[in-house]
Design a protein around this motif. Structure first.
Motif, PDB file in Angstrom:
ATOM      1  N   ASN A  59      32.348 -20.673 -25.855  1.00  0.00           N
ATOM      2  CA  ASN A  59      32.473 -21.248 -24.514  1.00  0.00           C
ATOM      3  C   ASN A  59      31.230 -20.969 -23.676  1.00  0.00           C
ATOM      4  O   ASN A  59      30.761 -21.843 -22.930  1.00  0.00           O
ATOM      5  CB  ASN A  59      33.711 -20.685 -23.824  1.00  0.00           C
ATOM      6  CG  ASN A  59      35.001 -21.218 -24.423  1.00  0.00           C
ATOM      7  OD1 ASN A  59      35.025 -22.319 -24.970  1.00  0.00           O
ATOM      8  ND2 ASN A  59      36.071 -20.440 -24.331  1.00  0.00           N
ATOM      9  N   ARG A  60      30.704 -19.778 -23.785  1.00  0.00           N
ATOM     10  CA  ARG A  60      29.487 -19.441 -23.050  1.00  0.00           C
ATOM     11  C   ARG A  60      28.327 -20.320 -23.494  1.00  0.00           C
ATOM     12  O   ARG A  60      27.551 -20.805 -22.667  1.00  0.00           O
ATOM     13  CB  ARG A  60      29.125 -17.968 -23.274  1.00  0.00           C
ATOM     14  CG  ARG A  60      29.936 -16.975 -22.471  1.00  0.00           C
ATOM     15  CD  ARG A  60      29.428 -15.570 -22.717  1.00  0.00           C
ATOM     16  NE  ARG A  60      28.000 -15.469 -22.372  1.00  0.00           N
ATOM     17  CZ  ARG A  60      27.204 -14.477 -22.771  1.00  0.00           C
ATOM     18  NH1 ARG A  60      27.673 -13.537 -23.564  1.00  0.00           N
ATOM     19  NH2 ARG A  60      25.958 -14.445 -22.390  1.00  0.00           N
ATOM     20  N   PHE A  61      28.200 -20.526 -24.782  1.00  0.00           N
ATOM     21  CA  PHE A  61      27.091 -21.314 -25.310  1.00  0.00           C
ATOM     22  C   PHE A  61      27.198 -22.777 -24.895  1.00  0.00           C
ATOM     23  O   PHE A  61      26.226 -23.377 -24.416  1.00  0.00           O
ATOM     24  CB  PHE A  61      27.051 -21.190 -26.830  1.00  0.00           C
ATOM     25  CG  PHE A  61      26.023 -22.069 -27.489  1.00  0.00           C
ATOM     26  CD1 PHE A  61      24.685 -21.976 -27.145  1.00  0.00           C
ATOM     27  CD2 PHE A  61      26.400 -23.001 -28.449  1.00  0.00           C
ATOM     28  CE1 PHE A  61      23.732 -22.791 -27.746  1.00  0.00           C
ATOM     29  CE2 PHE A  61      25.462 -23.815 -29.047  1.00  0.00           C
ATOM     30  CZ  PHE A  61      24.130 -23.714 -28.698  1.00  0.00           C
ATOM     31  N   LEU A  62      28.382 -23.372 -25.065  1.00  0.00           N
ATOM     32  CA  LEU A  62      28.556 -24.789 -24.766  1.00  0.00           C
ATOM     33  C   LEU A  62      28.473 -25.088 -23.269  1.00  0.00           C
ATOM     34  O   LEU A  62      28.287 -26.248 -22.884  1.00  0.00           O
ATOM     35  CB  LEU A  62      29.892 -25.289 -25.327  1.00  0.00           C
ATOM     36  CG  LEU A  62      30.042 -25.224 -26.847  1.00  0.00           C
ATOM     37  CD1 LEU A  62      31.395 -25.785 -27.280  1.00  0.00           C
ATOM     38  CD2 LEU A  62      28.917 -25.963 -27.562  1.00  0.00           C
ATOM     39  N   ASN A  63      28.614 -24.082 -22.427  1.00  0.00           N
ATOM     40  CA  ASN A  63      28.507 -24.274 -20.981  1.00  0.00           C
ATOM     41  C   ASN A  63      27.221 -23.687 -20.403  1.00  0.00           C
ATOM     42  O   ASN A  63      27.069 -23.633 -19.180  1.00  0.00           O
ATOM     43  CB  ASN A  63      29.718 -23.640 -20.282  1.00  0.00           C
ATOM     44  CG  ASN A  63      31.009 -24.386 -20.560  1.00  0.00           C
ATOM     45  OD1 ASN A  63      31.249 -25.467 -20.033  1.00  0.00           O
ATOM     46  ND2 ASN A  63      31.839 -23.811 -21.411  1.00  0.00           N
ATOM     47  N   SER A  64      26.311 -23.277 -21.253  1.00  0.00           N
ATOM     48  CA  SER A  64      25.083 -22.642 -20.796  1.00  0.00           C
ATOM     49  C   SER A  64      24.036 -23.685 -20.422  1.00  0.00           C
ATOM     50  O   SER A  64      24.082 -24.841 -20.859  1.00  0.00           O
ATOM     51  CB  SER A  64      24.526 -21.723 -21.887  1.00  0.00           C
ATOM     52  OG  SER A  64      24.123 -22.482 -23.024  1.00  0.00           O
ATOM     53  N   ASN A  65      23.073 -23.282 -19.601  1.00  0.00           N
ATOM     54  CA  ASN A  65      21.958 -24.159 -19.252  1.00  0.00           C
ATOM     55  C   ASN A  65      21.118 -24.487 -20.476  1.00  0.00           C
ATOM     56  O   ASN A  65      20.541 -25.576 -20.571  1.00  0.00           O
ATOM     57  CB  ASN A  65      21.085 -23.491 -18.189  1.00  0.00           C
ATOM     58  CG  ASN A  65      21.796 -23.379 -16.859  1.00  0.00           C
ATOM     59  OD1 ASN A  65      22.684 -24.167 -16.556  1.00  0.00           O
ATOM     60  ND2 ASN A  65      21.435 -22.383 -16.067  1.00  0.00           N
ATOM     61  N   TYR A  67      22.158 -24.985 -23.582  1.00  0.00           N
ATOM     62  CA  TYR A  67      22.794 -26.071 -24.324  1.00  0.00           C
ATOM     63  C   TYR A  67      22.683 -27.393 -23.574  1.00  0.00           C
ATOM     64  O   TYR A  67      22.450 -28.442 -24.174  1.00  0.00           O
ATOM     65  CB  TYR A  67      24.260 -25.722 -24.583  1.00  0.00           C
ATOM     66  CG  TYR A  67      25.007 -26.759 -25.400  1.00  0.00           C
ATOM     67  CD1 TYR A  67      24.824 -26.841 -26.778  1.00  0.00           C
ATOM     68  CD2 TYR A  67      25.885 -27.648 -24.790  1.00  0.00           C
ATOM     69  CE1 TYR A  67      25.502 -27.778 -27.531  1.00  0.00           C
ATOM     70  CE2 TYR A  67      26.563 -28.595 -25.538  1.00  0.00           C
ATOM     71  CZ  TYR A  67      26.364 -28.655 -26.915  1.00  0.00           C
ATOM     72  OH  TYR A  67      27.028 -29.601 -27.642  1.00  0.00           O
ATOM     73  N   LYS A  68      22.849 -27.361 -22.253  1.00  0.00           N
ATOM     74  CA  LYS A  68      22.738 -28.592 -21.462  1.00  0.00           C
ATOM     75  C   LYS A  68      21.345 -29.184 -21.553  1.00  0.00           C
ATOM     76  O   LYS A  68      21.180 -30.411 -21.597  1.00  0.00           O
ATOM     77  CB  LYS A  68      23.098 -28.295 -20.005  1.00  0.00           C
ATOM     78  CG  LYS A  68      24.561 -27.930 -19.799  1.00  0.00           C
ATOM     79  CD  LYS A  68      24.837 -27.544 -18.355  1.00  0.00           C
ATOM     80  CE  LYS A  68      26.287 -27.118 -18.173  1.00  0.00           C
ATOM     81  NZ  LYS A  68      26.554 -26.670 -16.777  1.00  0.00           N
ATOM     82  N   LEU A  69      20.323 -28.330 -21.604  1.00  0.00           N
ATOM     83  CA  LEU A  69      18.961 -28.819 -21.733  1.00  0.00           C
ATOM     84  C   LEU A  69      18.733 -29.428 -23.113  1.00  0.00           C
ATOM     85  O   LEU A  69      18.012 -30.426 -23.254  1.00  0.00           O
ATOM     86  CB  LEU A  69      17.979 -27.668 -21.491  1.00  0.00           C
ATOM     87  CG  LEU A  69      16.548 -28.031 -21.076  1.00  0.00           C
ATOM     88  CD1 LEU A  69      16.545 -28.930 -19.844  1.00  0.00           C
ATOM     89  CD2 LEU A  69      15.737 -26.773 -20.822  1.00  0.00           C
ATOM     90  N   MET A  70      19.351 -28.851 -24.133  1.00  0.00           N
ATOM     91  CA  MET A  70      19.266 -29.426 -25.477  1.00  0.00           C
ATOM     92  C   MET A  70      19.936 -30.794 -25.524  1.00  0.00           C
ATOM     93  O   MET A  70      19.414 -31.737 -26.125  1.00  0.00           O
ATOM     94  CB  MET A  70      19.921 -28.489 -26.494  1.00  0.00           C
ATOM     95  CG  MET A  70      19.175 -27.198 -26.739  1.00  0.00           C
ATOM     96  SD  MET A  70      20.038 -26.172 -27.953  1.00  0.00           S
ATOM     97  CE  MET A  70      18.951 -24.759 -28.032  1.00  0.00           C
TER      98      MET A  70
END
Length: 361
Positions: A59-65, A67-70
């Motif tokens: 959850n932390r990874f999928l909601n991290s900045n 991941y969003k930048l990727m």
């Protein structure tokens, strides 16, 4: 650009050693670094990760900045920029506006990210790179060089390495996984950076503590129905731990291998990096027997992944050019709208019989 040549030299001459970055950028807020002496590091990097830990980290990874930048880099590379959301509005009254679907609405998209990354790929890998290996006292090790050229860096792997340079540009970094097949042959597998969360031992991001990989698996049942499963692989110094999450919101569960493929009954979701037989004394019978042992990658720091960075800060190219791409798309689309509006406009002429003429558009 990051120095690809140096990274390549590391891969070619030292296949069994970790590739290290010689340039260290400032830490950004979405990078995760665990201190060496943290309890979390001791519990999960060296031991068995729990379902709760995996669920929280995913959850932390999928909601991290990060991941969003990727995801942003992936979207722009595949030609889905923000200009697709462009609308043309008219003022309805002083406090509101509404979309006018009768006006021409150009959404001109330009493949700047795609072209730049492909251009860099062709520049770096347009010609086949050469391999040279030196042994003791600077003597050329012909046998090892021949092995690298014919068995490791095949034409297929060279093509994959070229494609990995594009992935590094899209995501900021990409990964090479080192593994052995069933015939004990060394292989390299390329893993997209958008599926990987790294746990580093140091701020320079040269030593890995663990790797968390997240991806989707498509399942087909006996009736031909399809379903999606989220698969998580957690790599640490001891091996790989597998977790699954179905399409229903029922949380993560241990992935249970077939009974014949379970290495450790106490850890049904665990697999060693490779297995080998070792002759040991059986205390019950007093005879020497072959027992399976778990192999590791201590020569790679314990976690068999090599990071290829697009730049020292591990930022994708889109982070530097997004505003320029959006502005170019918007300006060219607006000019296109004006040109179409002129040709599609309707003119009403009054007083054409010689009286006072009024024209309106």
């Amino acid at each position: 650009d990051y120095r690809w040549g140096k990274c390549m030299n590391k891969l070619i001459t030292e296949v069994s050693e970790r590739s290290k970055s010689d340039a260290v950028g400032d830490e950004v807020d979405y990078q995760d670094t665990l201190p060496v002496n943290s309890k979390e590091l001791i519990d999960y990097v060296s031991g068995v990760p729990s379902v709760e830990f995996i669920s929280e980290e995913v959850n932390r990874f999928l909601n991290s900045n990060e991941y969003k930048l990727m995801k942003l880099g992936e979207r722009y590379y595949r030609m889905h920029p923000d200009i697709e959301q462009k609308r043309r509005w008219v003022i309805k009254d002083q406090n509101s506006q509404e979309e006018n679907t009768l006006l021409h609405n150009s959404r001109l998209k330009h493949a700047f990210l795609y072209k730049l990354l492909r251009q860099k790929k062709n520049y770096l890998f347009g010609r086949p790179f050469t391999i040279s290996v030196t042994g003791g006292k600077d003597k050329v090790d012909d046998d090892f060089q021949t092995y690298l050229e014919n068995k490791v860096f095949t034409e297929g792997l060279r093509a994959q390495l070229a494609d990995a340079s594009v992935d590094a540009g899209k995501y900021g970094k990409t990964w090479i996984q080192v593994y052995y097949d069933d015939n004990a042959q060394l292989h390299l597998n390329f893993v997209p950076g958008i599926t990987v969360k790294a746990y580093w031992k140091d701020n320079a991001h040269t030593q890995l503590s663990a790797i968390l990989r997240v991806y989707q698996v498509t399942n087909v049942d006996d009736k031909g129905s399809f379903s999606q499963t989220m698969r998580v692989e957690f790599y640490n110094a001891t091996g790989v731990y597998y977790f699954d999450k179905g399409s229903k919101d029922d949380g993560f569960k241990l992935h249970n291998f077939d009974a014949t493929n379970v290495f450790d009954p106490d850890r049904p979701n665990y697999k060693p990096y490779y297995q080998y037989k070792e002759r040991q004394l059986d205390e019950a019978t007093g005879q020497l027997v072959d027992k399976l042992q778990a192999g590791n990658f201590n020569d790679l720091g314990g976690v068999p992944f090599i990071c290829i960075k697009y730049n020292p800060d591990e930022l994708p190219l889109i982070a530097f050019i997004k505003d320029l791409v959006d502005d170019y798309d918007e300006v060219s689309s607006t000019v296109s709208d004006y040109l179409h509006d002129v040709s599609q406009s309707t003119k009403v002429v009054k007083g054409f019989d010689g009286g006072q003429k009024e024209a309106s558009t």
